[in-house]
Design an enzyme around this catalytic site. Structure first.
Site, PDB file in Angstrom:
ATOM      1  N   GLU A  87     -12.385  18.237 -21.151  1.00  0.00           N
ATOM      2  CA  GLU A  87     -12.230  16.856 -20.667  1.00  0.00           C
ATOM      3  C   GLU A  87     -13.512  16.051 -20.816  1.00  0.00           C
ATOM      4  O   GLU A  87     -13.496  14.832 -20.649  1.00  0.00           O
ATOM      5  CB  GLU A  87     -11.737  16.859 -19.209  1.00  0.00           C
ATOM      6  CG  GLU A  87     -12.796  17.019 -18.137  1.00  0.00           C
ATOM      7  CD  GLU A  87     -13.298  18.458 -17.975  1.00  0.00           C
ATOM      8  OE1 GLU A  87     -13.081  19.264 -18.882  1.00  0.00           O
ATOM      9  OE2 GLU A  87     -13.924  18.749 -16.938  1.00  0.00           O
TER      10      GLU A  87
ATOM     11  N   CYS B 292     -13.079  25.597 -15.825  1.00  0.00           N
ATOM     12  CA  CYS B 292     -14.271  25.970 -15.057  1.00  0.00           C
ATOM     13  C   CYS B 292     -13.879  26.456 -13.667  1.00  0.00           C
ATOM     14  O   CYS B 292     -13.292  27.515 -13.525  1.00  0.00           O
ATOM     15  CB  CYS B 292     -15.240  24.779 -15.010  1.00  0.00           C
ATOM     16  SG  CYS B 292     -16.919  25.259 -14.547  1.00  0.00           S
TER      17      CYS B 292
ATOM     18  N   HIS C 291     -15.618  22.713 -20.859  1.00  0.00           N
ATOM     19  CA  HIS C 291     -14.963  21.503 -20.350  1.00  0.00           C
ATOM     20  C   HIS C 291     -14.417  20.600 -21.456  1.00  0.00           C
ATOM     21  O   HIS C 291     -15.094  19.672 -21.892  1.00  0.00           O
ATOM     22  CB  HIS C 291     -15.967  20.696 -19.523  1.00  0.00           C
ATOM     23  CG  HIS C 291     -16.284  21.299 -18.203  1.00  0.00           C
ATOM     24  ND1 HIS C 291     -15.730  20.863 -17.031  1.00  0.00           N
ATOM     25  CD2 HIS C 291     -17.097  22.328 -17.866  1.00  0.00           C
ATOM     26  CE1 HIS C 291     -16.195  21.593 -16.019  1.00  0.00           C
ATOM     27  NE2 HIS C 291     -17.029  22.483 -16.512  1.00  0.00           N
TER      28      HIS C 291
END
Lengths: 769, 256
Positions: free
Chosen positions: B219, B108, B217
């Site tokens: 994560e 990002c 994302h």
């Protein structure tokens, strides 16, 4: 680090004030009443200086002093048992209350309004609403972990609604997303009563270890007072600009915005910077700057501490060097904090500031004189007892009386009314009614809003919209977490304020329990019209009495909140809207219960009984009717239902649970089916016979203390035994049907999930793009 | 009982003591938001996360670097435009271009910083619909041979969260053609292009494959119950873990 002051003001010193008792002061323009001004003169024993007048005017405002509601709000502190106090680490009065979560963890949460600014300038108003409530949470020593936003707008098809809606949602997203705080829920209501007075409330929750709790007080003579964060500018001064007459020259920037302008990046840095200060135990006391800015921070820190404070105002770092002392004291510039630091910690404090590139200036120090002294280039312009500013403001016993119109409103029941003509009964009519309901402005999907908010950041969001409560993990080792829900029903409260406020609490309590969490604490945001109108004052008094009684009965204390008055256009107030937030605890968020079913063949149970309660309902609202009495409140039943839901979650007896509230069983069945796109087959004949209601009433009544759950086959006996043992009505009303792609209800034409989803999700995009 | 796993249950990563020695740096800039999340992902994958501060002049002995998401410097200028000049960034740029080819992942805002740093070509502009968007996004892994994707297979579809305001990937046609030809389009949006990115590009790599950037994302999809919605009981909320296991596998030099 002091600002060079190039402008010279004709400073109204304390000495000068004492010599010129007859000087005309603009107290009326600053919003003070004659009796209040007289009181200030009495307290000081002389006329106030311009700077003192500025301080008193903002601190004695309704917003800061709660002068109209204080006498009633006391009940929140009085109707509390020892049992309720057991987990309350910090109660009402601090920036936010703190509740013990166990294992050394504490949680703090609070809900506040930012209504008027959000109507004037929706983006900045809503954004700074988030910013303000988050700073309240940081001030307690906590790391903020999530936000929520209950929103109430005017009619969905009114041209101005789109302006407010777009701005407020973008503002909440723009600010909240940039802070890295997941937005885990909220509310969305459209009603023309909010057209000129939209309600933009914001809730923040934070967590900390017990030893990290910080309070707003300035103790220890010789400790230093520091202001850090953004510079002070002319924003948010509002009506106070009359003090511009203090200035010699008139070359000041014109038209200062009365609405504050937010800088979320500055706030994010401020959060990290404060947490680092807390970690190093570098501050003795801390206070955020919100309403009334430096006036509030200095007077509250000083009066909550054990002595006084001396501050040199020219040391404040300014964005606009032409600001007068009064303006500096009143400015509501965002992203600022004030702290008290011991001399030994100054170097370490400055190192943290430098690391995060945060500006700061040392303003003065704590004294033992009991006076708050503010100087301007050494000349004393404020010399007050800080308590008189912060705590001893005026308190009013506003007259209130049950409105004359209340009886006729309550006598006008929906059932049998003109609007009730042609009540749906045939299968096609009922199917159309269900579809109309779930596509209606208040019941439609809120995804248009929530997809503009980051719900993932932090990695601890276990549940968020559209489930009943937002759930956030606190401890990654044990899974300990909190659940939060906010609710209010302005129509119910308009029909009967005492009950309406209790219904708001009951729904939030039920939502939290539905998620599997044990309700622990309450924060409330009381949005009402003008307290000078006895009708409105009665609504407020009744709502507070109702809410405090109900908190006592449910055994959960109010730990903080906010009152927002004067929400009215002309003489027409909004519906009384007490927004109630309930916080609950989950020992392990892995056990949280989502609102949708997934497993084919699981049994669907309805908990609770159904009465014919359509007054104030979403259905009557859709037909343009508002009258009668809201659903009955049964707090003992709410408590019993809550215990069943919590136990069922803990013991793995239910896989899905959804509370019944606005829109009744019809809305709940559709929402639980659409949650994961898994349908169900439902038969309500037994319920209709048991409760003596027709199919329409079974689907659309808003009787309280009800929920639907899906129960795995293997758990059914155990689940039924538990309900029976607790004497709580439970009825198997159907079964999860994963293959069909539809919601089948006996006596209602088949509803395909695709069609329901389309109707449910199309409404907001249709109006807002 | 049902087959739906409880959230927070141990993710499907074999305990491999040899991975724990691998150190992955996670950079924090002022305004970074997802640094703790990236560190958690590294830990859950079996590695050791090391915090790195943007103003530092040394990378230390890290074996790879993650530049996480957020709004560094508020994105007030152009996303990533200021962070690109952080002292640590010049060390990262050197290490990424060195013989050793330090693996670097930009997520990002991190991806935006990598394009501003010219470690990756192209740029990100505001989403075509002009709003922030947060959704569970399906991606197709187009290249499973980069440092960050070896634990996936070519063509595999994964679901990870997407959340951004300035996520529309753009580059000139020549650059886009080159990226395609060289297999440097690593991820593509499937089913729905959430921001108007050219050719549905969600993530790209440098020529050597050690530097990867993407807007979604991974994560946020490493732990059961905290990731994208698992529909129909099929858990899909740890699809992003492969990024982190991939780089650990590569660092310790084991076979896939």
């Amino acid at each position: 680090m002091t600002t060079e002051t190039t402008k010279k003001f004709n400073i109204d010193t304390v000495e000068h004030a004492a010599k010129t008792p007859d000087t005309e002061l603009p107290w009326a323009e600053l919003g003070l009443k004659q009796n209040e001004f007289d009181e200030i003169v009495k307290v000081l024993g002389r006329r106030p200086t311009g700077a003192e007048l500025a301080m008193y005017s903002v601190m004695w405002s309704e917003h800061c002093s709660y002068k109209s509601s204080k006498n009633h709000l006391r009940q929140f502190g009085e109707k509390v048992t020892e049992e309720m106090k057991k987990d309350m680490l910090v109660g009402i009065g601090e920036n936010a209350g703190v509740t013990n979560l166990g294992d050394g963890w504490a949680v703090t949460f609070k809900i506040e309004s930012h209504n008027s600014p959000s109507f004037v300038e929706p983006y900045q108003g809503a954004a700074t609403g988030i910013g303000g409530i988050v700073r309240d949470i940081i001030s307690m020593g906590a790391r903020p972990v999530a936000v929520m936003d209950p929103l109430r707008f005017g009619a969905i098809d009114h041209p101005d609604t789109a302006r407010v809606m777009h701005g407020a949602v973008a503002g909440i997203g723009g600010y909240g997303n940039c802070l890295g705080l997941p937005n885990i829920g909220g509310e969305m209501v459209f009603d023309s009563v909010y057209q000129g007075n939209p309600l933009v409330n914001a809730l923040a929750v934070g967590v900390m270890r017990h030893e990290d709790i910080r309070l707003a007080n300035a103790s220890g003579k010789g400790n230093k007072v520091v202001l850090f964060g953004a510079r002070t500018g002319g924003d948010g001064i509002g009506g106070a600009s009359v003090l511009a007459s203090e200035s010699f020259d008139d070359t000041k920037p014109s038209k200062r915005p009365a609405v504050q302008v937010g800088d979320p990046f500055a706030e994010k840095v401020l959060i990290e910077c404060c947490l680092e200060l807390f970690k190093g135990s570098l501050v003795e006391g801390i206070q955020d700057l919100g309403a009334a800015g430096i006036s509030c921070a200095t007077s509250e820190l000083a009066s909550n501490g054990d002595g006084g404070m001396e501050v040199e105002l020219t040391s404040v770092l300014l964005r606009d060097p032409t600001l007068t002392p009064g303006e500096i004291l009143m400015s509501e510039s965002q992203e600022r904090m004030m702290a008290v630091v011991t001399p030994e910690n100054i170097a370490a404090f400055e190192a943290v500031m430098d690391k995060w590139a945060v500006e700061y200036s040392w303003l003065g120090e704590v004294t033992d004189t009991g006076r708050l002294i503010i100087t301007w280039e050494g000349e004393v312009i404020v010399d007050v007892d800080p308590r008189t500013v912060a705590h001893d403001g005026p308190v009013y016993d506003r007259p209130f009386a049950r409105p004359e119109w209340q009886d006729s409103v309550q006598a006008n029941s929906f059932t049998g009314s003109v609007e009730d003509a042609g009540r749906p009964s045939a299968p096609t009519e009922l199917a159309a009614a269900v579809t109309e309901l779930v596509a209606s402005p208040n019941m439609c999907s809120k995804a248009w809003i929530t997809k503009q908010y980051d719900r993932y950041v932090g990695g601890n969001t276990a549940m968020a919209f559209p489930d009943d409560a937002g759930v956030v993990r606190v401890d990654e080792e044990t899974g300990l977490g909190v659940a939060l829900a906010t609710d209010a029903n302005g129509r119910y409260t308009y029909l009967e304020p005492y009950q309406g406020a209790q219904l708001a609490l009951a729904e939030a309590y039920r939502n939290v329990a539905t998620s599997g969490a044990v309700p622990m604490a309450v924060s409330d945001c009381l949005n009402f019209g003008s307290p000078e109108d006895p009708d409105v004052m009665w609504q407020l008094a009744e709502a507070i009495r109702g809410l405090s009684d109900a908190c006592m009965e449910l055994g959960i204390p109010v730990t903080g909140g906010n009152v927002s008055l004067y929400n009215q256009t002309g003489t027409t107030p909004i519906h009384p809207s007490p927004v109630v937030a309930v916080l609950g605890k989950l020992d392990d968020v892995a056990r949280r219960t989502p609102s949708g079913w997934r497993e084919d063949g699981q049994a669907i149970y309805l908990l609770g009984t159904t009465a014919a309660e359509l007054d104030g309902s979403e259905w009557s609202n859709l037909r343009g009717h508002l009258g009668g009495l809201p659903p009955k409140v049964d707090l003992a039943a709410e408590r019993a239902l809550g215990e069943i839901l919590i136990n069922a979650s803990r013991d793995g007896m239910v896989d899905a649970a959804h509370d019944l509230s606005e829109g009744g069983l019809a809305a709940a069945l559709v929402e639980s089916s659409l949650r994961y796109g898994v349908g169900a087959r439902i038969a309500l004949e037994e319920l209709m016979e048991r409760d003596g209601v027709d199919l329409f009433t079974a689907l659309f009544s808003e009787t309280q203390a009800r929920a639907i759950v899906s129960v795995p086959r293997s758990e059914e006996v155990r689940f039924k035994d538990m309900c029976t043992a607790r004497g709580f009505a439970h009825l198997r009303i159907g079964v999860v049907d994963a293959a069909g792609g539809k919601l089948e209800i006996n006596g209602v034409d088949e509803l395909s999930l695709d069609a329901l989803r389309e109707a449910h999700e199309a409404t907001l995009p249709k109006y807002f793009g | 009982m049902t087959s739906i796993p409880l959230i927070g249950e141990a993710v499907a990563v074999a305990a491999e003591p040899r991975l724990a020695g691998a150190k992955i740096g996670v950079v924090t800039f002022p305004g970074t938001l997802d640094d703790r999340d990236a560190a958690r992902a590294v830990r859950l994958a079996g590695g050791t996360a090391v915090s790195l501060w943007h103003a530092d002049n040394e990378l230390g002995d890290v074996d790879a670097v993650i530049i996480p998401g957020g709004f560094s410097y508020g994105d007030y200028l152009r996303a990533g435009a200021i962070s690109r000049f952080a002292p640590l960034m010049s060390k990262i740029i050197d290490a990424a271009n060195s013989e050793a080819r330090l693996p670097v992942l930009g997520i990002c805002n991190g991806f935006q910083i990598l394009t501003e740093s010219h470690l990756l070509p192209g740029s990100m502009i505001k989403n075509d619909h002009l709003k922030f968007i947060c959704r569970d996004q399906t991606l197709r892994v187009e290249n499973a041979n980069t440092a960050w994707t070896v634990d996936y297979t070519d063509g595999q579809e994964i679901i990870v969260p997407l959340k951004n305001q300035d996520g529309q990937y753009i580059a000139d046609e020549k650059t886009l053609d080159a990226l395609e030809a060289e297999g440097r389009v690593v991820f593509r949006y499937v089913g729905f292009n959430p921001n108007g990115s050219r050719r549905d590009i969600a993530g790209i790599s440098n020529a050597a494959g050690n530097v990867v950037g993407l807007m979604p994302h991974p994560e946020h999809a490493v732990e059961t119950g905290f990731g994208p919605e698992s529909l129909d009981g099929a858990p899909r909320d740890t699809d992003g873990l492969g990024f982190f296991t991939s780089v650990l596998t590569k660092i310790v030099g084991g076979d896939k």
